[in-house]
Design a protein around this motif. Structure first.
Motif, PDB file in Angstrom:
ATOM      1  N   ASP A  96       0.846  -1.099   0.142  1.00  0.00           N
ATOM      2  CA  ASP A  96      -0.038  -0.090   0.092  1.00  0.00           C
ATOM      3  C   ASP A  96       0.813   1.370  -0.092  1.00  0.00           C
ATOM      4  O   ASP A  96       2.005   1.294   0.555  1.00  0.00           O
ATOM      5  N   GLU A  97       0.392   2.284  -0.663  1.00  0.00           N
ATOM      6  CA  GLU A  97       0.943   3.676  -0.552  1.00  0.00           C
ATOM      7  C   GLU A  97       1.207   4.149   0.976  1.00  0.00           C
ATOM      8  O   GLU A  97       0.320   3.867   1.886  1.00  0.00           O
ATOM      9  N   PRO A  98       2.451   4.417   1.345  1.00  0.00           N
ATOM     10  CA  PRO A  98       2.615   4.973   2.596  1.00  0.00           C
ATOM     11  C   PRO A  98       1.491   5.859   3.214  1.00  0.00           C
ATOM     12  O   PRO A  98       1.350   5.781   4.427  1.00  0.00           O
ATOM     13  N   THR A  99       1.226   6.874   2.366  1.00  0.00           N
ATOM     14  CA  THR A  99       0.205   7.818   3.020  1.00  0.00           C
ATOM     15  C   THR A  99      -0.956   7.048   3.573  1.00  0.00           C
ATOM     16  O   THR A  99      -1.562   7.391   4.659  1.00  0.00           O
ATOM     17  N   GLU A 100      -1.468   6.028   2.647  1.00  0.00           N
ATOM     18  CA  GLU A 100      -2.635   5.286   3.241  1.00  0.00           C
ATOM     19  C   GLU A 100      -2.417   4.563   4.740  1.00  0.00           C
ATOM     20  O   GLU A 100      -3.285   4.406   5.726  1.00  0.00           O
ATOM     21  N   ILE A 101      -1.325   3.935   4.563  1.00  0.00           N
ATOM     22  CA  ILE A 101      -0.668   3.268   5.819  1.00  0.00           C
ATOM     23  C   ILE A 101      -0.721   4.205   7.026  1.00  0.00           C
ATOM     24  O   ILE A 101      -1.584   3.697   7.951  1.00  0.00           O
ATOM     25  N   ILE A 102      -0.045   5.116   6.821  1.00  0.00           N
ATOM     26  CA  ILE A 102       0.199   5.972   8.189  1.00  0.00           C
ATOM     27  C   ILE A 102      -1.016   6.697   8.487  1.00  0.00           C
ATOM     28  O   ILE A 102      -1.361   7.125   9.594  1.00  0.00           O
ATOM     29  N   SER A 103      -1.926   6.958   7.640  1.00  0.00           N
ATOM     30  CA  SER A 103      -3.181   7.623   7.879  1.00  0.00           C
ATOM     31  C   SER A 103      -4.063   6.672   8.689  1.00  0.00           C
ATOM     32  O   SER A 103      -4.746   7.200   9.607  1.00  0.00           O
ATOM     33  N   GLY A 104      -3.873   5.396   8.217  1.00  0.00           N
ATOM     34  CA  GLY A 104      -4.541   4.350   9.066  1.00  0.00           C
ATOM     35  C   GLY A 104      -3.995   4.221  10.429  1.00  0.00           C
ATOM     36  O   GLY A 104      -5.056   4.526  11.492  1.00  0.00           O
ATOM     37  N   PHE A 105      -2.830   4.452  10.732  1.00  0.00           N
ATOM     38  CA  PHE A 105      -2.245   4.550  12.051  1.00  0.00           C
ATOM     39  C   PHE A 105      -2.613   5.715  12.780  1.00  0.00           C
ATOM     40  O   PHE A 105      -3.108   5.716  14.050  1.00  0.00           O
ATOM     41  N   VAL A 106      -2.766   6.960  12.246  1.00  0.00           N
ATOM     42  CA  VAL A 106      -3.092   8.158  12.720  1.00  0.00           C
ATOM     43  C   VAL A 106      -4.724   8.156  13.208  1.00  0.00           C
ATOM     44  O   VAL A 106      -5.026   8.378  14.365  1.00  0.00           O
ATOM     45  N   ASP A 107      -5.578   7.483  12.293  1.00  0.00           N
ATOM     46  CA  ASP A 107      -6.947   7.235  12.718  1.00  0.00           C
ATOM     47  C   ASP A 107      -7.054   6.436  13.921  1.00  0.00           C
ATOM     48  O   ASP A 107      -7.799   6.561  14.785  1.00  0.00           O
ATOM     49  N   ASP A 108      -6.342   5.094  14.011  1.00  0.00           N
ATOM     50  CA  ASP A 108      -6.267   4.370  14.814  1.00  0.00           C
ATOM     51  C   ASP A 108      -5.881   4.852  16.285  1.00  0.00           C
ATOM     52  O   ASP A 108      -6.385   4.755  17.422  1.00  0.00           O
ATOM     53  N   PHE A 109      -4.853   5.837  16.347  1.00  0.00           N
ATOM     54  CA  PHE A 109      -4.451   6.520  17.642  1.00  0.00           C
ATOM     55  C   PHE A 109      -5.740   7.400  18.132  1.00  0.00           C
ATOM     56  O   PHE A 109      -6.044   7.287  19.336  1.00  0.00           O
ATOM     57  N   ALA A 110      -6.193   8.029  17.194  1.00  0.00           N
ATOM     58  CA  ALA A 110      -7.171   9.082  17.396  1.00  0.00           C
ATOM     59  C   ALA A 110      -8.282   8.356  18.034  1.00  0.00           C
ATOM     60  O   ALA A 110      -9.019   8.869  18.966  1.00  0.00           O
ATOM     61  N   SER A 111      -8.689   7.267  17.416  1.00  0.00           N
ATOM     62  CA  SER A 111      -9.890   6.424  18.000  1.00  0.00           C
ATOM     63  C   SER A 111      -9.623   5.969  19.222  1.00  0.00           C
ATOM     64  O   SER A 111     -10.590   5.972  20.232  1.00  0.00           O
ATOM     65  N   SER A 112      -8.323   5.649  19.712  1.00  0.00           N
ATOM     66  CA  SER A 112      -7.863   4.995  21.143  1.00  0.00           C
ATOM     67  C   SER A 112      -8.249   6.238  22.148  1.00  0.00           C
ATOM     68  O   SER A 112      -8.276   5.804  23.464  1.00  0.00           O
ATOM     69  N   LYS A 113      -8.094   7.535  21.685  1.00  0.00           N
ATOM     70  CA  LYS A 113      -8.235   8.471  22.975  1.00  0.00           C
ATOM     71  C   LYS A 113      -9.677   9.215  22.791  1.00  0.00           C
ATOM     72  O   LYS A 113      -9.726   9.901  23.876  1.00  0.00           O
TER      73      LYS A 113
END
Length: 352
Positions: A96-113
């Motif tokens: 996957d394109e890195p932007t999509e991967i890292i965007s998913g990480f960012v969303d996961d972190f925000a959801s956890s907070k």
């Protein structure tokens, strides 16, 4: 006495190598821009319903977010390696394109907070939430809470961790600093600055051709094939307003000539089509008062008149109409004078 670590016999290969860690600047910038909204979302959702402001938790949340993203990106590689021994299949599956991967990480972190209130209320889908996130992003940008340089440094680390195909960063290794320095002058990810006057863009060498094809400050030939060279961002204005090759309707369009041609051919067209323009204008002037044959006869008279050059220079309906009226008045007066002379001659003959 303990033996120094450098003399222990085993030395990690990476300690002997010099790494080129340059990344695709366009991608680095794109990922860096994801981080601030992600942090704002986490801070807003974490303080919803509490007597706290997003700013009160921003410092702690930022550190947690950076640690989380680094760990997740490192785990991404470990997960990929854990898929099996077939490296080709592994890379293909995690391509996957890195932007999509890292965007998913960012969303996961925000959801956890998200706190309990955020989870059980309709807050997550409300417009006020989005407005509050946008406002906090602007507040952090205004106060330079997380500078773009620091975010780009994080983005580079994340890209190197998840870019398994090495399409967006350079991972070459060298045995000496000199070899690395020589490589960096040729690396496809080295930073270049645009040479077009007025452009301050910086980009990786791999995107030089793309930038050159889009740079708004590049001087290029006119798109309509006139002889001018125009700055790209002025091209539309040039083509619409002053370009001699822009298509225009004949100035006699309203009276019947529906020709279209480049602006530079206006005089040529009016000269070549003078007879038809004269006929169109005469038809308007005399309407139903004269037959087509009579109008054509008048056209022939006008063409034979000494004002032909004036007629040729009339490049619009108004100016041609004025010339025609003036010339017709002269011809009418001449016909009247000739008629008087003829009558006087007949009268003199009768007197004799």
């Amino acid at each position: 006495m303990d033996v120094p670590e450098s003399d222990c016999g085993f030395v990690n290969e990476s300690e002997l190598l010099f790494h080129c860690n340059q990344c695709d600047r366009e991608l680095v910038r794109k990922i860096a821009q994801l981080l601030l909204p992600g942090l704002a979302t986490a801070c807003v959702d974490n303080t919803t319903g509490l007597f706290k402001s997003p700013a009160s938790v921003a410092v702690v949340t930022r550190k947690e977010m950076v640690d989380y993203l680094k760990q997740r990106s490192q785990m991404y590689v470990m997960e990929a390696v854990g898929q099996g021994d077939d490296i080709a299949n592994m890379v293909e599956e995690f391509s996957d394109e890195p932007t999509e991967i890292i965007s998913g990480f960012v969303d996961d972190f925000a959801s956890s907070k998200r706190n309990l209130f955020s989870r059980v209320s309709g807050w997550l889908s409300s417009e006020s939430r989005e407005d509050k996130i946008d406002d906090f992003v602007q507040e952090m940008e205004t106060n330079v809470f997380w500078s773009i340089d620091r975010r780009e440094a994080i983005a580079e680390i994340l890209i190197r961790n998840v870019d398994l195909k090495r399409e967006f960063h350079c991972s070459k290794k060298f045995d000496s600093a000199q070899q690395l320095a020589e490589h960096e002058t040729q690396c496809s990810f080295r930073i270049l600055g645009c040479t077009n006057e007025g452009c301050k863009a910086k980009f990786s060498a791999i995107h030089a051709e793309k930038h050159d094809s889009e740079c708004p400050f590049k001087v290029i030939p006119c798109e309509q094939k006139c002889s001018e060279r125009i700055v790209r961002h002025d091209m539309d204005r040039h083509c619409i307003t002053i370009c001699p090759m822009k298509l225009v309707n004949c100035p006699f369009y309203q009276v019947g000539c529906h020709s279209a041609f480049p602006l530079c051919n206006l005089e040529k067209h009016c000269s070549e089509c003078l007879r038809s323009h004269l006929l169109y204008v005469l038809q308007v002037l005399h309407k139903q008062e004269a037959s087509v044959e009579e109008l054509r006869r008048r056209v022939q008279l006008l063409e034979k008149s000494h004002t032909l050059s004036e007629l040729s220079e009339a490049l619009d309906v108004r100016s041609l109409t004025l010339v025609i009226k003036e010339q017709e008045a002269k011809m009418k007066k001449l016909e009247h004078d000739l008629s008087n002379i003829s009558d006087n001659q007949k009268l003199a003959k009768n007197v004799k």
